[in-house]
Design an enzyme around this catalytic site. Structure first.
Site, PDB file in Angstrom:
ATOM      1  N   GLY A 106      25.901  -5.660  -4.895  1.00 11.83           N
ATOM      2  CA  GLY A 106      26.619  -4.395  -5.046  1.00 11.83           C
ATOM      3  C   GLY A 106      27.351  -4.035  -3.777  1.00 11.83           C
TER       4      GLY A 106
ATOM      5  N   CYS B 215      17.482   5.795   5.372  1.00  6.23           N
ATOM      6  CA  CYS B 215      16.418   4.919   5.888  1.00  6.23           C
ATOM      7  C   CYS B 215      16.879   3.513   6.235  1.00  6.23           C
ATOM      8  CB  CYS B 215      15.283   4.834   4.875  1.00  6.23           C
ATOM      9  SG  CYS B 215      14.354   6.359   4.754  1.00  6.23           S
TER      10      CYS B 215
ATOM     11  N   ASP C 111       8.952  24.304   9.053  1.00  2.00           N
ATOM     12  CA  ASP C 111      10.286  23.806   9.399  1.00  2.00           C
ATOM     13  C   ASP C 111      10.901  24.750  10.423  1.00  2.00           C
ATOM     14  OD1 ASP C 111      12.176  21.567   7.728  1.00  2.00           O
ATOM     15  OD2 ASP C 111      13.203  22.899   9.134  1.00  2.00           O
TER      16      ASP C 111
ATOM     17  N   GLU D  93       5.192   6.155   5.393  1.00  2.00           N
ATOM     18  CA  GLU D  93       5.480   6.561   4.028  1.00  2.00           C
ATOM     19  C   GLU D  93       6.513   5.600   3.462  1.00  2.00           C
ATOM     20  OE1 GLU D  93       4.195   9.410   2.385  1.00  2.00           O
ATOM     21  OE2 GLU D  93       5.137   8.158   0.862  1.00  2.00           O
TER      22      GLU D  93
ATOM     23  N   LYS E 126       6.247  -0.156   8.231  1.00  2.00           N
ATOM     24  CA  LYS E 126       7.372   0.519   7.596  1.00  2.00           C
ATOM     25  C   LYS E 126       8.709  -0.140   7.920  1.00  2.00           C
ATOM     26  CE  LYS E 126       9.904   3.572   5.611  1.00  2.00           C
ATOM     27  NZ  LYS E 126       9.857   5.001   5.702  1.00  2.00           N
TER      28      LYS E 126
ATOM     29  N   LYS F 298      22.731   6.207  -3.731  1.00  2.00           N
ATOM     30  CA  LYS F 298      22.132   5.451  -4.839  1.00  2.00           C
ATOM     31  C   LYS F 298      21.953   6.418  -6.001  1.00  2.00           C
ATOM     32  CE  LYS F 298      17.234   6.183  -3.987  1.00  2.00           C
ATOM     33  NZ  LYS F 298      15.926   5.575  -3.818  1.00  2.00           N
TER      34      LYS F 298
ATOM     35  N   LEU G 251       8.066   6.040   0.428  1.00  2.00           N
ATOM     36  CA  LEU G 251       8.655   6.604  -0.796  1.00  2.00           C
ATOM     37  C   LEU G 251      10.156   6.357  -0.885  1.00  2.00           C
ATOM     38  CD1 LEU G 251      10.335   9.546  -0.522  1.00  2.00           C
ATOM     39  CD2 LEU G 251       8.055  10.368  -0.055  1.00  2.00           C
TER      40      LEU G 251
ATOM     41  N   LEU H 280      17.382  -7.474  -5.360  1.00  2.00           N
ATOM     42  CA  LEU H 280      18.259  -8.641  -5.350  1.00  2.00           C
ATOM     43  C   LEU H 280      19.514  -8.332  -6.167  1.00  2.00           C
ATOM     44  CD1 LEU H 280      17.823 -11.395  -3.977  1.00  2.00           C
ATOM     45  CD2 LEU H 280      17.228 -12.313  -6.219  1.00  2.00           C
TER      46      LEU H 280
HETATM   47  C1  UDX Z   1      14.035   3.042   1.150  1.00  5.38           C
HETATM   48  C2  UDX Z   1      12.761   2.188   0.884  1.00  5.38           C
HETATM   49  O1  UDX Z   1      12.798   1.651  -0.431  1.00  5.38           O
HETATM   50  C3  UDX Z   1      11.546   3.038   1.048  1.00  5.38           C
HETATM   51  O2  UDX Z   1      10.378   2.252   0.896  1.00  5.38           O
HETATM   52  C4  UDX Z   1      11.576   3.654   2.420  1.00  5.38           C
HETATM   53  O3  UDX Z   1      10.477   4.472   2.591  1.00  5.38           O
HETATM   54  C5  UDX Z   1      12.847   4.444   2.641  1.00  5.38           C
HETATM   55  O4  UDX Z   1      13.964   3.598   2.430  1.00  5.38           O
HETATM   56  P1  UDX Z   1      15.489   4.788  -0.222  1.00  5.38           P
HETATM   57  O5  UDX Z   1      16.312   5.001   1.008  1.00  5.38           O
HETATM   58  O6  UDX Z   1      15.097   5.976  -1.029  1.00  5.38           O
HETATM   59  O7  UDX Z   1      14.112   4.049   0.149  1.00  5.38           O
HETATM   60  O8  UDX Z   1      16.339   3.805  -1.135  1.00  5.38           O
HETATM   61  P2  UDX Z   1      16.071   2.484  -1.994  1.00  5.38           P
HETATM   62  O9  UDX Z   1      15.816   2.804  -3.406  1.00  5.38           O
HETATM   63  O10 UDX Z   1      15.112   1.600  -1.306  1.00  5.38           O
HETATM   64  O11 UDX Z   1      17.544   1.863  -1.923  1.00  5.38           O
HETATM   65  C6  UDX Z   1      18.137   1.567  -0.670  1.00  5.38           C
HETATM   66  C7  UDX Z   1      19.563   1.144  -0.823  1.00  5.38           C
HETATM   67  O12 UDX Z   1      19.637  -0.190  -1.266  1.00  5.38           O
HETATM   68  C8  UDX Z   1      20.404   1.953  -1.796  1.00  5.38           C
HETATM   69  O13 UDX Z   1      21.659   2.208  -1.179  1.00  5.38           O
HETATM   70  C9  UDX Z   1      20.555   1.042  -3.006  1.00  5.38           C
HETATM   71  O14 UDX Z   1      21.723   1.287  -3.712  1.00  5.38           O
HETATM   72  C10 UDX Z   1      20.558  -0.322  -2.338  1.00  5.38           C
HETATM   73  N1  UDX Z   1      20.083  -1.412  -3.181  1.00  5.38           N
HETATM   74  C11 UDX Z   1      18.811  -1.429  -3.640  1.00  5.38           C
HETATM   75  C12 UDX Z   1      20.927  -2.466  -3.477  1.00  5.38           C
HETATM   76  O15 UDX Z   1      22.094  -2.483  -3.073  1.00  5.38           O
HETATM   77  N2  UDX Z   1      20.461  -3.519  -4.217  1.00  5.38           N
HETATM   78  C13 UDX Z   1      19.197  -3.557  -4.694  1.00  5.38           C
HETATM   79  O16 UDX Z   1      18.831  -4.550  -5.341  1.00  5.38           O
HETATM   80  C14 UDX Z   1      18.340  -2.479  -4.404  1.00  5.38           C
END
Ligand code: UDX
Length: 452
Positions: A261, A268, A34, A156, A212, A331, A158, A258
């Site tokens: 909220g 991301c 880093d 990725e 991605k 989240k 994740l 789905l």
């Molecule tokens: C996301 C993707 O899931 C992952 O595959 C990618 O690599 C990076 O971006 P992340 O940013 O960690 O991961 O969050 P994720 O758990 O996917 O949730 C994304 C956002 O959607 C959150 O703000 C969550 O609160 C919101 N969300 C998720 C909803 O509002 N409703 C849902 O049903 C699911």
């Protein structure tokens, strides 16, 4: 290349740190890199600066076994590694919607001059289609090893909060390669996953890059779809959470992503949707993704909708009102506040003259840094104390266990807006609360009480 390649991981954010620690846990020798000297010093002292379940243990184990360490030297990384994973950030550009690739380019430019023997650079960062091919040329032009310093792309998927599990045991592996040698090297790196039967997709570079952004755009679209339907539910007097369950029971639709909220946030989804659109436009295919502009607009509209609802339940104006905000992380299960809908709403209300007090189980240190102007409390009850309005904005499981009676003894008024559909409207209303949520019918008498 050695039987078991030595790995470097460039960029120690959520993605890189998790990848480095997981690879070390599988027995690889890993050198994390880093440019942030303070972060590297902390890491070398065993201090993990992010909250990710299970990560700290893996980092400690890796370091005590000698398989994992960190550096700020590109030269050392170039000398050490047979495979170099690029995990630096690709944020939204300041001057537009496209991805800012400067961190990736800086990383390649720093590494390349030290690449004197055959090696593989593997991009994991989320990038617009076409980036990998351009970077491959950049590497070949700058590395003493020339074309023997090859490039592959390995997106990725994740999720924050599940990073360790998603890295060790992903749904699928995608590798974009331009040679059989690169594929063979990556098959060695991911041997444990392949042995466990995790599907591997071997593709060209552009398909891997698109895998991605297209996946994230689809997830974002699902969320915005149900959030748009929530607004129709409001107009029709229907219940969006019940509707989401009904839709999700159809195996062709599925209930994941789905959940209605306050919409998506984080490092991301929001920027990936915009970068996908921007790149498609550059490629002359912008019209094909025009709907993603709506997806983004619906998502941001949820934040405005929450602000409006907060003002409505506060009697028309939020100025001078005490607002207790439950949640700051984008989240649950994360301390990340990047593009957090919760913190965004808190900030807007503060800007409108409300006295906002925020509580979050993990994200308070980060929230304090980004929004020093807000007040903070170290419990939900603390944030709600004296509140005229309570807003539930991040779906942390502990909020589902809030007791309406207990909370009602500390607030100034029993008024709550549930931005994440975590509470049982009937139970809260029975305890004398004005319970509101977009897409959940408000009893006629409650509306009258509020507007009179
Ligand atoms: C996301 C993707 O899931 C992952 O595959 C990618 O690599 C990076 O971006 P992340 O940013 O960690 O991961 O969050 P994720 O758990 O996917 O949730 C994304 C956002 O959607 C959150 O703000 C969550 O609160 C919101 N969300 C998720 C909803 O509002 N409703 C849902 O049903 C699911």
């Amino acid at each position: 290349m050695t039987e078991r390649p030595r790995l470097t991981v460039l960029g120690t954010g959520y993605l890189g740190m998790t990848h480095a620690a997981c690879m070390a846990s599988e027995g690889f020798e890993v050198l994390g890199f880093d440019i942030d000297a303070e972060k590297v010093a902390r890491l070398n002292a065993g201090d993990v600066p992010i909250f990710e379940p299970g990560l700290e243990e893996l980092v400690r184990d890796g370091m005590s076994s000698g398989r994992l360490r960190f550096t700020t030297s590109y030269a050392e990384a170039a000398e050490f590694g047979d495979v170099h994973f690029v995990c630096v950030g690709t944020p939204q550009r300041r001057d537009g919607h496209g991805a800012d690739l400067s961190q990736v380019e800086t990383c390649i430019d720093g590494l390349a001059p030290g690449l004197t023997r055959p090696c593989l650079i593997v991009g994991k960062s989320t990038v617009p289609a076409g980036t990998a091919a351009a970077l491959a040329e950049r590497v070949a032009a700058r590395a003493p090893a020339g074309g023997a310093a090859e490039l592959a792309w390995n997106p990725e998927f994740l999720r924050e909060g599940h990073g360790v599990r998603d890295t060790l045991s992903p749904d699928r592996l995608v590798i974009g390669v331009t040679s059989a040698r690169a594929e063979a090297v990556l098959r060695t790196v991911y041997a444990p996953q392949l042995e466990a039967g995790i599907p591997l997709f071997v593709t060209d570079l552009a398909t891997a890059e698109l895998a991605k952004v297209a996946a994230n755009a689809f997830l974002a679209t699902k969320i915005s779809f149900i959030n748009a339907v929530a607004e129709v539910c409001d107009a029709a007097g229907a219940n969006v959470t019940v509707l989401a369950d009904i839709l999700g029971a159809d195996a062709r639709i599925g209930g994941a992503f789905l959940r209605p909220g306050l919409g998506f946030g984080g490092g991301c989804l929001p920027k990936d949707v915009r970068a996908f659109l921007a790149r498609a436009a550059e490629l002359g295919a912008g019209d094909a993704l025009a709907f993603l502009r709506e997806v983004d607009a619906i998502n941001l509209g949820r934040r405005t909708g929450m602000v409006n609802l907060a003002c409505e339940v506060a009697g028309g104006s939020i100025s001078g009102k005490a607002v207790g905000v439950l949640g700051a992380a984008f989240k649950p299960g994360s301390d990340d506040v990047r593009d957090s809908p919760a913190l965004d709403v808190a900030q807007i209300l503060h800007g409108m003259g409300a006295e906002v007090t925020v509580y979050d189980p993990e994200a308070l240190p980060n929230a304090r840094k980004v929004c020093p102007e807000l007040k903070y409390a170290d419990s939900a009850v603390g944030a709600a104390t004296g509140a005229d309005v309570v807003l539930l904005l991040t779906d942390w499981p502990e909020f589902a266990r809030l007791d309406p009676e207990e909370l009602g003894t500390v607030t100034s008024a029993r008024v709550i807006v549930d931005g994440r559909y975590m509470l049982d409207p009937a139970a809260w209303r029975a305890a004398g609360w004005v319970y509101r949520a977009s897409g959940i019918p408000a009893p006629a008498d409650v509306v009258v009480k509020q507007t009179s």
